[in-house]
Design an enzyme around this catalytic site. Sequence first.
Site, PDB file in Angstrom:
ATOM      1  CB  CYS A 106      15.819  -1.996 -32.499  1.00 47.46           C
ATOM      2  SG  CYS A 106      14.616  -0.763 -31.969  1.00 47.46           S
ATOM      3  CE  LYS A 109      24.112  10.190 -26.870  1.00 46.56           C
ATOM      4  NZ  LYS A 109      23.768  11.029 -28.048  1.00 46.56           N
ATOM      5  CG  HIS A 153      18.813   3.118 -33.190  1.00 53.06           C
ATOM      6  ND1 HIS A 153      18.982   1.971 -33.949  1.00 53.06           N
ATOM      7  CD2 HIS A 153      17.956   2.773 -32.192  1.00 53.06           C
ATOM      8  CE1 HIS A 153      18.255   0.992 -33.418  1.00 53.06           C
ATOM      9  NE2 HIS A 153      17.617   1.444 -32.370  1.00 53.06           N
TER      10      HIS A 153
END
Lengths: 381, 381
Positions: A83, A326, A330
Amino acid sequence: MKVAILGASTTKFGELWNVSPRDLVSQVVKNTLDESDRSIKEVQGVFVGNMLSGILGQQEHIGAFFAEELGLTCAGMKIEGACSSGGLAMHTGIMAILSGLYETVLVVGVEKMTDYKPEEVASALMGAGSDGEREAGATFPALYAMMARAHMDAYGTTESDMAHVSVKNHFHASLNSNAQFPFTITVEQVLHSPKISSPLKLLDCSPISDGASAVLLSSNNSSTAKNHVYVEASSVATDALGLAQRKSLTSLQSTIFASKKAYSMAGVGPHDIDVAEVHDCFSIAEIIAMEDLGFCAVGAGGAYVSSGCTRLGKGSLAINTSGGLKACGHPVGATGVKQIVEVYQQLKGSAGKKQVREAKVGLTHNVGGSGATAVVHILKK
Amino acid sequence: MKVAILGASTTKFGELWNVSPRDLVSQVVKNTLDESDRSIKEVQGVFVGNMLSGILGQQEHIGAFFAEELGLTCAGMKIEGACSSGGLAMHTGIMAILSGLYETVLVVGVEKMTDYKPEEVASALMGAGSDGEREAGATFPALYAMMARAHMDAYGTTESDMAHVSVKNHFHASLNSNAQFPFTITVEQVLHSPKISSPLKLLDCSPISDGASAVLLSSNNSSTAKNHVYVEASSVATDALGLAQRKSLTSLQSTIFASKKAYSMAGVGPHDIDVAEVHDCFSIAEIIAMEDLGFCAVGAGGAYVSSGCTRLGKGSLAINTSGGLKACGHPVGATGVKQIVEVYQQLKGSAGKKQVREAKVGLTHNVGGSGATAVVHILKK
């Protein structure tokens, strides 16, 4: 260190079923170039942040893939670190400029996740974890739930504290037309949302998303535009992949190391930061990031976020004005680049309804996996 | 440009069923550090070239994965560009040093391919190709067979010319204890080996391999050793992924662009090169590379290689003294780094039985897919 950001933009994040990765990248690069006064012909390198094109899409070699799509024959490569792939691509683009081998480069972050079954995506994402965690079936919500429980036990952090992170980030997203979830939620809604991995509930978790973001970097800042944004620090650190191998469950050593180095490079401290995009893959992650980045004391992250002082217009530091992972979304390879885009827009004064007043110094914090990689950038105008 | 190579080594390439990627990397990094006078603590970044860890191994985030294995908390990241991943990792490591952000870094190339079924590997490798080629079922032997046929039609290149490439590279491999196939073969054996994709036969094709290679780069060359090897040029170029989108089937534009730039950076020409490792994934690829790199005239590659002048000890330029991809082996992410290791050893005078006499300038040429990416490095002692 003098690397200018000449342009930056992002696509909308969300479930973008009607567009391909090629479409996403073409669109975001066009918008980025339009914003700068440069043409595609000036681009000498394309550094692509992406995690899942291989595991999910069976497509590697996407540096050349996107270079072709953009009509370029210059250098192209993919940079991967789970990520944090987007942040690492940014770091690589900065190295490219500082090395003197490149004058102008594109950094592109892209991920297409919603074309696949959720269980396929969950499995693919475990490619970022340790062998033991994968064998144990501990997915990322479970890993962050362990960190959350450890933080609650050590410092008295509450589920309500965590809920405040999501509420704030949804409020910011409600001001961002590119956000996946541009609407507000309440603490009550978070607390009563379905449990995913206790104490984390659905509304403590970032979503699965599609999207792309791009940044144009150059050592040549002769431009008609005057108020450039500059990269003042770029730093990467790592820690063990698995939680069991780490010294602490309540902080990320990678974030601490990377941010200390970045502050030193930029000659600033946490108190100088006006706006920051931090890696809130789960609400607890933003609380831990507040401590690791030095924005509040160790153990005080829960009280710090629930005080509301990191909400737009409430204090001296606004956190995740894009909506964060959030609520903005993402798409993993894009996230680290989108963080740069958001801080760039804040420093340029072009952040619209979510503008932080007189923002001069910004920070981005991008994490890979459960914290094995952290990438920190500091930007100034 | 002044980047010193302080150490370089490679594992044996082959079917290494009893060792893991972790084992391979630990071993090769230990040997690389032992050769230099540096300790692991001085390493500030780990740049990993790898293509298939995600598609085949379901493991991404291998920058942090290997940093942990090596006991490091410094920067780690994976660089991917299909079979040019190793060359691109080297390019990134060089950018890291030249940027001033890093003083000493490790470049590691690694691939583990033989643990999987051949059809899984063949499918995974098509991740490097274009959409149309994948849909058509055109695997890499088929794509290079088309290039071979086009070269035969245009220039009268023969199957015997191609066979000479494999024969030479096997001869070199017979002098290399790290080679996958350390034995000689004959032109007759190549010509009578089973057809894979006509005109390419089994012995025109590089194998599926496991292996790892590493290089230690530094801007600080204060060392007890005196005869350092330096990187004088590092260049990357791309072309369309698919053959149908290219201007030519008989040359690689990516190689032409990357090598022209590299020669210019290093202030040398093709005639100055004493030893070169080129990307002979298929025998025709070495013939085309001879032309694209300027070692012989366009169209003359077949006669050039079959004259024997690129064999060790026969002329002023030795090609693929390691045995090349054909006979040393081709663990895709490792190959581009192994090429650097081989040329480094040649310039240091430590290449043993395969030593090129008085080698002073060396070149490496690493290709991704069917030629969409090319990476060229020039080293001098």
